[in-house]
Scaffold this motif. Structure first.
Motif, short mmCIF file in Angstrom:
data_model
loop_
_atom_site.label_atom_id
_atom_site.label_comp_id
_atom_site.label_asym_id
_atom_site.label_seq_id
_atom_site.Cartn_x
_atom_site.Cartn_y
_atom_site.Cartn_z
N UNK A 1 74.41 48.36 42.16
CA UNK A 1 73.70 48.84 40.98
C UNK A 1 74.20 50.21 40.53
N UNK A 2 74.49 51.09 41.48
CA UNK A 2 74.86 52.47 41.13
C UNK A 2 76.35 52.74 41.25
N UNK A 3 77.11 51.79 41.82
CA UNK A 3 78.53 52.01 42.06
C UNK A 3 79.36 51.92 40.79
N UNK A 4 80.54 52.49 40.86
CA UNK A 4 81.50 52.48 39.74
C UNK A 4 82.49 51.34 39.94
N UNK A 5 82.38 50.30 39.12
CA UNK A 5 83.26 49.14 39.27
C UNK A 5 84.55 49.28 38.47
N UNK A 6 84.77 50.41 37.87
CA UNK A 6 85.98 50.59 37.06
C UNK A 6 87.18 50.99 37.90
N UNK A 7 86.96 51.26 39.20
CA UNK A 7 88.07 51.61 40.08
C UNK A 7 88.23 50.52 41.14
N UNK A 8 89.36 50.58 41.83
CA UNK A 8 89.62 49.59 42.89
C UNK A 8 89.07 50.05 44.24
N UNK B 1 62.17 43.50 35.01
CA UNK B 1 62.21 43.77 36.44
C UNK B 1 63.60 44.16 36.89
N UNK B 2 63.77 44.26 38.20
CA UNK B 2 65.05 44.64 38.81
C UNK B 2 65.90 43.40 38.93
N UNK B 3 67.07 43.36 38.27
CA UNK B 3 67.84 42.12 38.19
C UNK B 3 68.40 41.67 39.54
N UNK B 4 68.54 42.57 40.50
CA UNK B 4 69.03 42.19 41.82
C UNK B 4 67.88 42.08 42.82
N UNK B 5 66.68 41.89 42.30
CA UNK B 5 65.50 41.82 43.15
C UNK B 5 65.53 40.66 44.12
N UNK B 6 66.08 39.51 43.70
CA UNK B 6 66.10 38.36 44.60
C UNK B 6 67.03 38.58 45.79
N UNK B 7 68.13 39.28 45.55
CA UNK B 7 69.04 39.58 46.65
C UNK B 7 68.33 40.43 47.70
N UNK B 8 67.65 41.46 47.24
CA UNK B 8 66.93 42.33 48.17
C UNK B 8 65.79 41.56 48.85
N UNK B 9 65.09 40.70 48.08
CA UNK B 9 63.98 39.93 48.64
C UNK B 9 64.44 39.03 49.79
N UNK B 10 65.53 38.29 49.58
CA UNK B 10 65.98 37.36 50.62
C UNK B 10 66.51 38.12 51.83
N UNK C 1 73.39 45.50 47.65
CA UNK C 1 72.78 45.29 46.34
C UNK C 1 72.50 46.62 45.64
N UNK C 2 72.08 47.62 46.41
CA UNK C 2 71.83 48.94 45.84
C UNK C 2 73.14 49.58 45.38
N UNK C 3 74.18 49.50 46.22
CA UNK C 3 75.48 50.06 45.86
C UNK C 3 76.02 49.41 44.60
N UNK D 1 77.06 44.74 61.30
CA UNK D 1 76.73 45.64 60.20
C UNK D 1 77.88 45.73 59.21
N UNK D 2 79.11 45.85 59.72
CA UNK D 2 80.26 46.00 58.83
C UNK D 2 80.50 44.75 57.99
N UNK D 3 80.42 43.58 58.59
CA UNK D 3 80.65 42.36 57.81
C UNK D 3 79.48 42.13 56.84
N UNK D 4 78.29 42.61 57.22
CA UNK D 4 77.14 42.49 56.33
C UNK D 4 77.28 43.32 55.07
N UNK D 5 78.08 44.38 55.13
CA UNK D 5 78.33 45.21 53.95
C UNK D 5 79.55 44.72 53.18
N UNK D 6 80.62 44.40 53.89
CA UNK D 6 81.89 44.07 53.24
C UNK D 6 81.84 42.79 52.42
#
Length: 526
Positions: free
Chosen positions: A489-496, A108-117, A485-487, A348-353
């Motif tokens: 999954x697809x984001x590049x964590x190799x940069x700052x 399944x989708x490993x971040x599924x619980x984050x999206x579910x809650x 949670x979506x970001x 919205x901003x604090x919900x993302x950051x």
């Protein structure tokens, strides 16, 4: 805005208020740094329903006349449970997701619980927020925690990833209204000079996080309850996460029972004003005054003389028109519209950051060579310490927001900028000790901002539409949580880049808070 002793305040002087009769207005209370409330209502000079403005002023006078009572102390603790549950549930899915995913074969989708809650909390915020404005605060206040507790207990027995996600979403749905209902109910009983306590109540948020940390520390460390690999993982060898869910659900259930049996909440007077039930408003205040030996000079005749409230509800309260009434009420004047939009943007901003930062951080630090090799015991110990540190942020925020030079807006500005500084500095972390230290600092400073925003939001919203506006604000936060949670999954964590984006969002949040059009310091909620 202060007046000399003996001077009568005339907040409506020079303005025509049809359908209302002049009522005596008490002398403005001079505000100081230890008593941050006067006789002015926050939205009194906005072009709102004149009858509601007049009645709200009289009701606020009655609340101030009765003052702080043991009933308010009960509300502080038992409403605080709702704060604690919201943060407990938000972290609960994250601490059990790894162990549960391993047991279910990592299918399944490993971040599924984050999206579910977050989906559950999104729907819950909108549902409970609107229902609290339509059918009243009392029903939603008594029911939401029960839904949350039962769903958490059932979730602990689920046999697969999909069914667990469904009940995690139900847990989020039940908890999703607590931030709205608890702040709304508590605020609508608070004396003006005690509104800063609403900021202090956010300490319960950190308390809930700490409970999650300690429960996880207790059940997710012992090897007998936690399997190490997906190949050898079975239900019998992996009961730790289930015990976390059972324990948390049982705790929330006890809280829900206490809220119903100890408080026995009466409908809030400010909600009853919108219904035109002036007799019940007076009955509630007379009950509190008689029970705690206080005086109350408010009468139904005084309220009736102010006219008929026309802006709080539609002709049919169970219709689409009712929803539109509450949404339009959040944009009834230019200043109120600006305030509403800026509040929603802030949420919205604090919900993302915040979640995005913690999602990206471990992999970013690992790519930069940070030595974070700690034992399972040390990992959960540090997790608990970070969450404990967040309890104390609202204590400082409560003191700061009651200072004349700071108020709510500049308290949020300082909290956001301080947190941003710690976020940027976190990129230099190389050891486990540094990791824990900066985590505690961020947990503390972020809750200075977050705790004040939680309190500020209901303070400046019109009472008849307060729960709806608060619900949409929290929903904006949840939408961004799903996006994080979506970001991740697809984001590049190799940069700052993600780290600096999060820090930049915090700086923006601070600047937005300084631009809010209303400052509640020295004023009473309308």
């Amino acid at each position: 805005m202060e007046s000399r002793p003996g001077t009568k305040e005339k907040p409506y002087e020079g303005r025509s208020i049809r359908g209302a009769v002049e009522s005596p207005t008490p002398t403005r209370v001079s505000s100081d740094d230890s008593h941050g409330a006067g006789g002015e209502d926050i939205l009194a000079l906005q072009d709102l329903d004149p009858a509601m403005n007049r009645k709200m002023h009289l009701v606020n006078n009655a609340i101030d006349e009765i003052g702080w009572t043991p009933y308010h102390t009960q509300l502080f603790f038992l409403n605080g449970f709702g704060y604690a549950v919201d943060s407990l549930v938000l972290l609960l899915q994250s601490v059990i997701a790894g162990a549960a995913f391993r047991e279910f074969g990592e299918v399944g989708y490993d971040k599924g619980m984050t999206i579910a809650v977050y989906v559950g909390m999104l729907v819950g915020a909108l549902f409970w927020g609107l229902s609290a404005d339509v059918i009243g605060r009392r029903f939603a206040f008594n029911i939401s925690l029960v839904v949350c507790s039962v769903a958490a207990i059932i979730a602990g027995g689920m046999p697969n990833w999909a069914s667990l996600g469904f009940f995690i979403a139900l847990v989020g749905f039940g908890a999703g209204g607590n931030l709205i209902l608890d702040t709304t109910v508590f605020l609508e009983y608070l004396p003006g000079d005690k509104q800063w306590v609403l900021t202090l109540m956010a300490a319960w948020w950190g308390f809930g996080q700490a409970i999650t940390g300690f429960i996880a520390w207790g059940f997710l460390v012992p090897e007998k309850w936690n399997c190490s690999s997906v190949e050898t993982c079975s239900r019998a060898s992996n009961m730790g996460w289930r015990y976390v869910m059972f324990s948390s659900g049982a705790l929330v259930f006890v809280m829900s029972v206490l809220r119903v049996t100890v408080i026995r909440l009466k409908e809030t007077p400010k909600y009853l004003l919108g219904l035109g039930e002036d007799d019940k408003v007076v009955e509630t205040f007379q009950y509190l005054a008689a029970r705690y030996g206080r005086s109350c000079s408010l009468t139904a005749e005084k309220l009736n003389a102010c006219g008929v409230v026309t802006s709080a509800h539609s002709k049919n309260r169970f219709s689409l028109g009712e929803t539109l009434v509450h949404l339009r009420g959040l944009f009834s004047t230019r200043q109120i519209a600006i305030s509403t939009i800026l509040i929603w943007v802030s949420w919205a901003m604090v919900g993302l950051a915040y979640p995005l930062f913690y999602v990206f951080l471990p992999s970013y630090l690992e790519s930069r060579g940070a030595d974070r090799n700690v034992s399972t015991f040390e990992s959960w110990r540090n997790y608990a310490l970070v969450n404990v540190s967040s309890i104390f942020g609202p204590f400082l925020a409560g003191w700061m927001c009651n200072r004349r030079l700071l108020g709510r807006r500049y308290t949020m500005l300082i909290g956001a900028l301080t947190t941003a500084a710690f976020f940027f500095a976190y990129t230099s972390v190389r050891t486990a000790a540094q990791d824990a230290g900066f985590g505690c600092a961020i947990g503390f400073s972020l809750n200075v901002y977050y705790g004040t925003l939680y309190a500020y939001t209901p303070e400046v919203l019109p009472s008849a539409h307060r729960a709806t506006g608060n619900g949409v604000a929290v929903a904006c936060n949840r939408v961004m949580g799903i996006l994080s949670a979506v970001i991740a999954t697809v984001g590049n964590t190799s940069t700052s880049a993600p780290i600096f984006v999060c820090g930049g969002l915090l700086v923006a949040m601070g600047l937005v808070s300084a631009a809010f059009p209303f400052e509640p310091y020295g004023r009473r909620s309308s």
